[in-house]
Design a protein around this motif. Structure first.
Motif: not given
Ligand code: FAD
Ligand code: NAD
Length: 466
Positions: A181, A184, A203, A205, A271
């Protein structure tokens, strides 16, 4: 009066995060008999215990370490022999949390807010159990906040696979941390451990980091993080994380489908967002339900559809930010007291506390252009005398204004003190400023904030220093 006396409290707030504790204090200040139920050992919610405050404590300390270790201080003529004392770094973080959560306890006592210790569950619209106690209130404010969103099939063990809370507590610097993710939390906590010596791979998406931020800002911050050494795998999804012998093997797939690859790490930070907390709250007993996103729906005044029940903060729609929760807490309490509490949700600043900081308020250029004709002014931090003198050349300020009225619609910046700079933009927008108003406001020299003035001047094509 009889009506009021039939309840134990005028206001019962469920949850003592920045939304709930602020609502409770304001309600008490307005003369209402107020209690606040909190299941955690300490007050302050996610923000003070495991969120804003401890993450900023680690960001600040690791930033200073990084400056000393990577030669930035040497460039200024300060030679250092740098050694990481991670235990002391964690100690100062815990100390900050202890002092600030204790401060809220002090404020509760000072304002005569009763802290009901335990988990609250509705019995009906005006009564709640907190542990084995049953209390009634004329008004109940749901401020239960949010928790980490889990990634299906991935177990958070807080050893190898951690969430943000685990990532704040790592007992040693990982060799390779994979952050799932590029939002933030991933960028802030990924930055902490990158600075302290970890190799960090992020990483994401989507095809770009920081969803919701202005497009130019997203692209430029990606470049800056790459330059700092974070590796990005964009348009990629994690489909599995297998842990064995203290190591993780992640399976990655292109977001649009394709061949899977693997990636090894000794720490994985999940995250990918947060979800509202309503489990165990027994909302149905009060006549309430959540929407499809698990949030409690409210109207403009923070009223739910059930009379006497209000909701604020991360548990309601909108950005999950502490200052938004606080402002909603104040407004909800004022509305309960019969005043006119308002939050202008069009002007909620957002800040990523990396180095440099990334900040914005109002519309992105993309959204502003969808709504009408705009004029945009940009000014690079490289041309700002203070940033240049401090060897902080990265970033820029961007002011987006309505082409016809010149009213400022959005301000975005990447600058070392961007989080502080954005406050003036928020205030200007709150007052309905035009770009000309900002351009003709005298700014102290030499400050980073002059870049906002110059970007505003650039809206009409007349900056001085580029
Ligand atoms: P919370 O702070 O989540 O508080 C809710 C409280 O309710 C919790 O203490 C919980 O224990 C309690 N509770 C829940 N259910 C019950 C129940 N049934 N009975 C009793 N008590 C209950 N935001 C920013 O603006 N700036 C930042 O720099 C920032 N950094 C962050 C860093 C991290 C790592 C994380 C995780 C979040 C960060 N956030 C930041 C987001 C911010 O923490 C949240 O937006 C904010 O805390 C939301 O406030 P809240 O009052 O709605 O809920
Ligand atoms: P986020 O929504 O900011 O970012 C999550 C990222 O994960 C997105 O970019 C999303 O596209 C990506 N993602 C989702 N599923 C994925 C998957 N399967 N594989 C790869 N990527 C995936 O969420 P967050 O960073 O977890 O933060 C949660 C909340 O906490 C945010 O709403 C934020 O506002 C708040 N927060 C704020 C601050 C701050 O204000 N400085 C700091 C930390 C957290």
């Amino acid at each position: 009066m009889a009506d009021e006396q039939q309840y134990d409290y005028d206001v019962l707030v469920i949850g003592a995060g920045p939304g709930g504790y602020v609502a409770a204090i304001r309600a008490a200040q307005l003369g209402l008999r107020t209690a606040c139920a909190e299941s955690r050992e300490t007050l302050g919610g996610t923000c003070l215990n495991v969120g804003c405050i401890p993450s900023k404590a680690m960001l600040h300390a690791s930033e200073l370490y990084d400056h000393a270790a990577n030669g930035a201080m040497a460039k200024l003529g300060i030679r250092t022999q740098v050694e990481l004392d991670l235990e002391t770094m964690h100690g100062q973080r815990r100390d900050a949390v202890k002092q600030l959560t204790g401060g809220i306890e002090f404020l509760f006592k000072k304002n005569k807010v009763t802290w009901l210790k335990g988990r609250a569950a509705f019995q009906d619209a005006h009564s709640v159990t907190v542990g084995d106690q049953r209390v009634t209130a004329k008004n109940i404010v749901i401020a239960t906040g949010s928790s980490v969103t889990a990634l299906p099939g991935v177990t958070i063990d807080q050893q190898v696979v951690v969430d943000s809370t685990g990532a704040l507590e790592l007992p040693r610097v990982p060799e390779h941390m994979v952050v799932i993710g590029g939002g933030v939390i991933g960028l802030e906590l990924g930055s902490v451990w990158r600075r302290l010596g970890a190799k960090v791979t992020c990483v994401e998406f989507l095809d770009q980091i920081l969803p919701g931020f202005d497009g130019d800002i997203r692209k430029e911050s990606n470049k800056i993080f790459k330059k700092q050494g974070i590796e990005f795998k964009l348009s990629t999804k994690v489909t599995n994380v297998a842990v064995e012998g203290g190591k993780a093997v992640l399976t990655l797939e292109p977001a649009q489908g394709g061949e899977a690859t693997t990636l090894e790490a000794d720490c994985v930070l999940v995250s990918i967002g947060r979800r509202p907390n309503t489990d165990g709250l027994n909302l149905e007993a009060a006549g309430l339900a959540t929407n499809q996103r698990g949030q409690v729906e409210i109207d403009h005044d923070f009223r739910t559809k059930v009379d006497g029940i209000w909701a604020i903060g991360d548990v309601v729609p909108g950005p999950m930010l502490a200052h938004k929760a606080e402002d909603e807490g104040i407004a909800a309490a004022e509305n309960i007291a019969g005043q006119h509490g308002i939050v202008n949700h069009d002007v909620i600043p957002s800040v990523v506390y990396t180095w440099p900081e990334i900040a914005g308020v109002g519309l992105t250029e993309e959204v502003a252009r969808e709504r009408g004709e705009v004029k945009v002014g940009k000014f690079p931090m490289m041309a700002n005398s203070r940033a240049k003198t401090n060897h902080e050349p990265d970033g820029f300020v961007k002011v987006i204004a309505d082409a016809k009225t010149d009213r400022v619609l959005g301000v975005w910046c990447i600058a070392t003190v961007g989080g502080t700079m954005i406050a003036q933009a928020a205030q200007a927008m709150e007052f309905g400023a035009t770009s000309e108003d900002i351009a003709y406001t005298c700014h102290a020299h030499p400050t980073h904030s002059e870049a906002i003035k110059e970007a505003a001047m650039a809206v009409t094509g007349k900056p001085i220093h580029i």
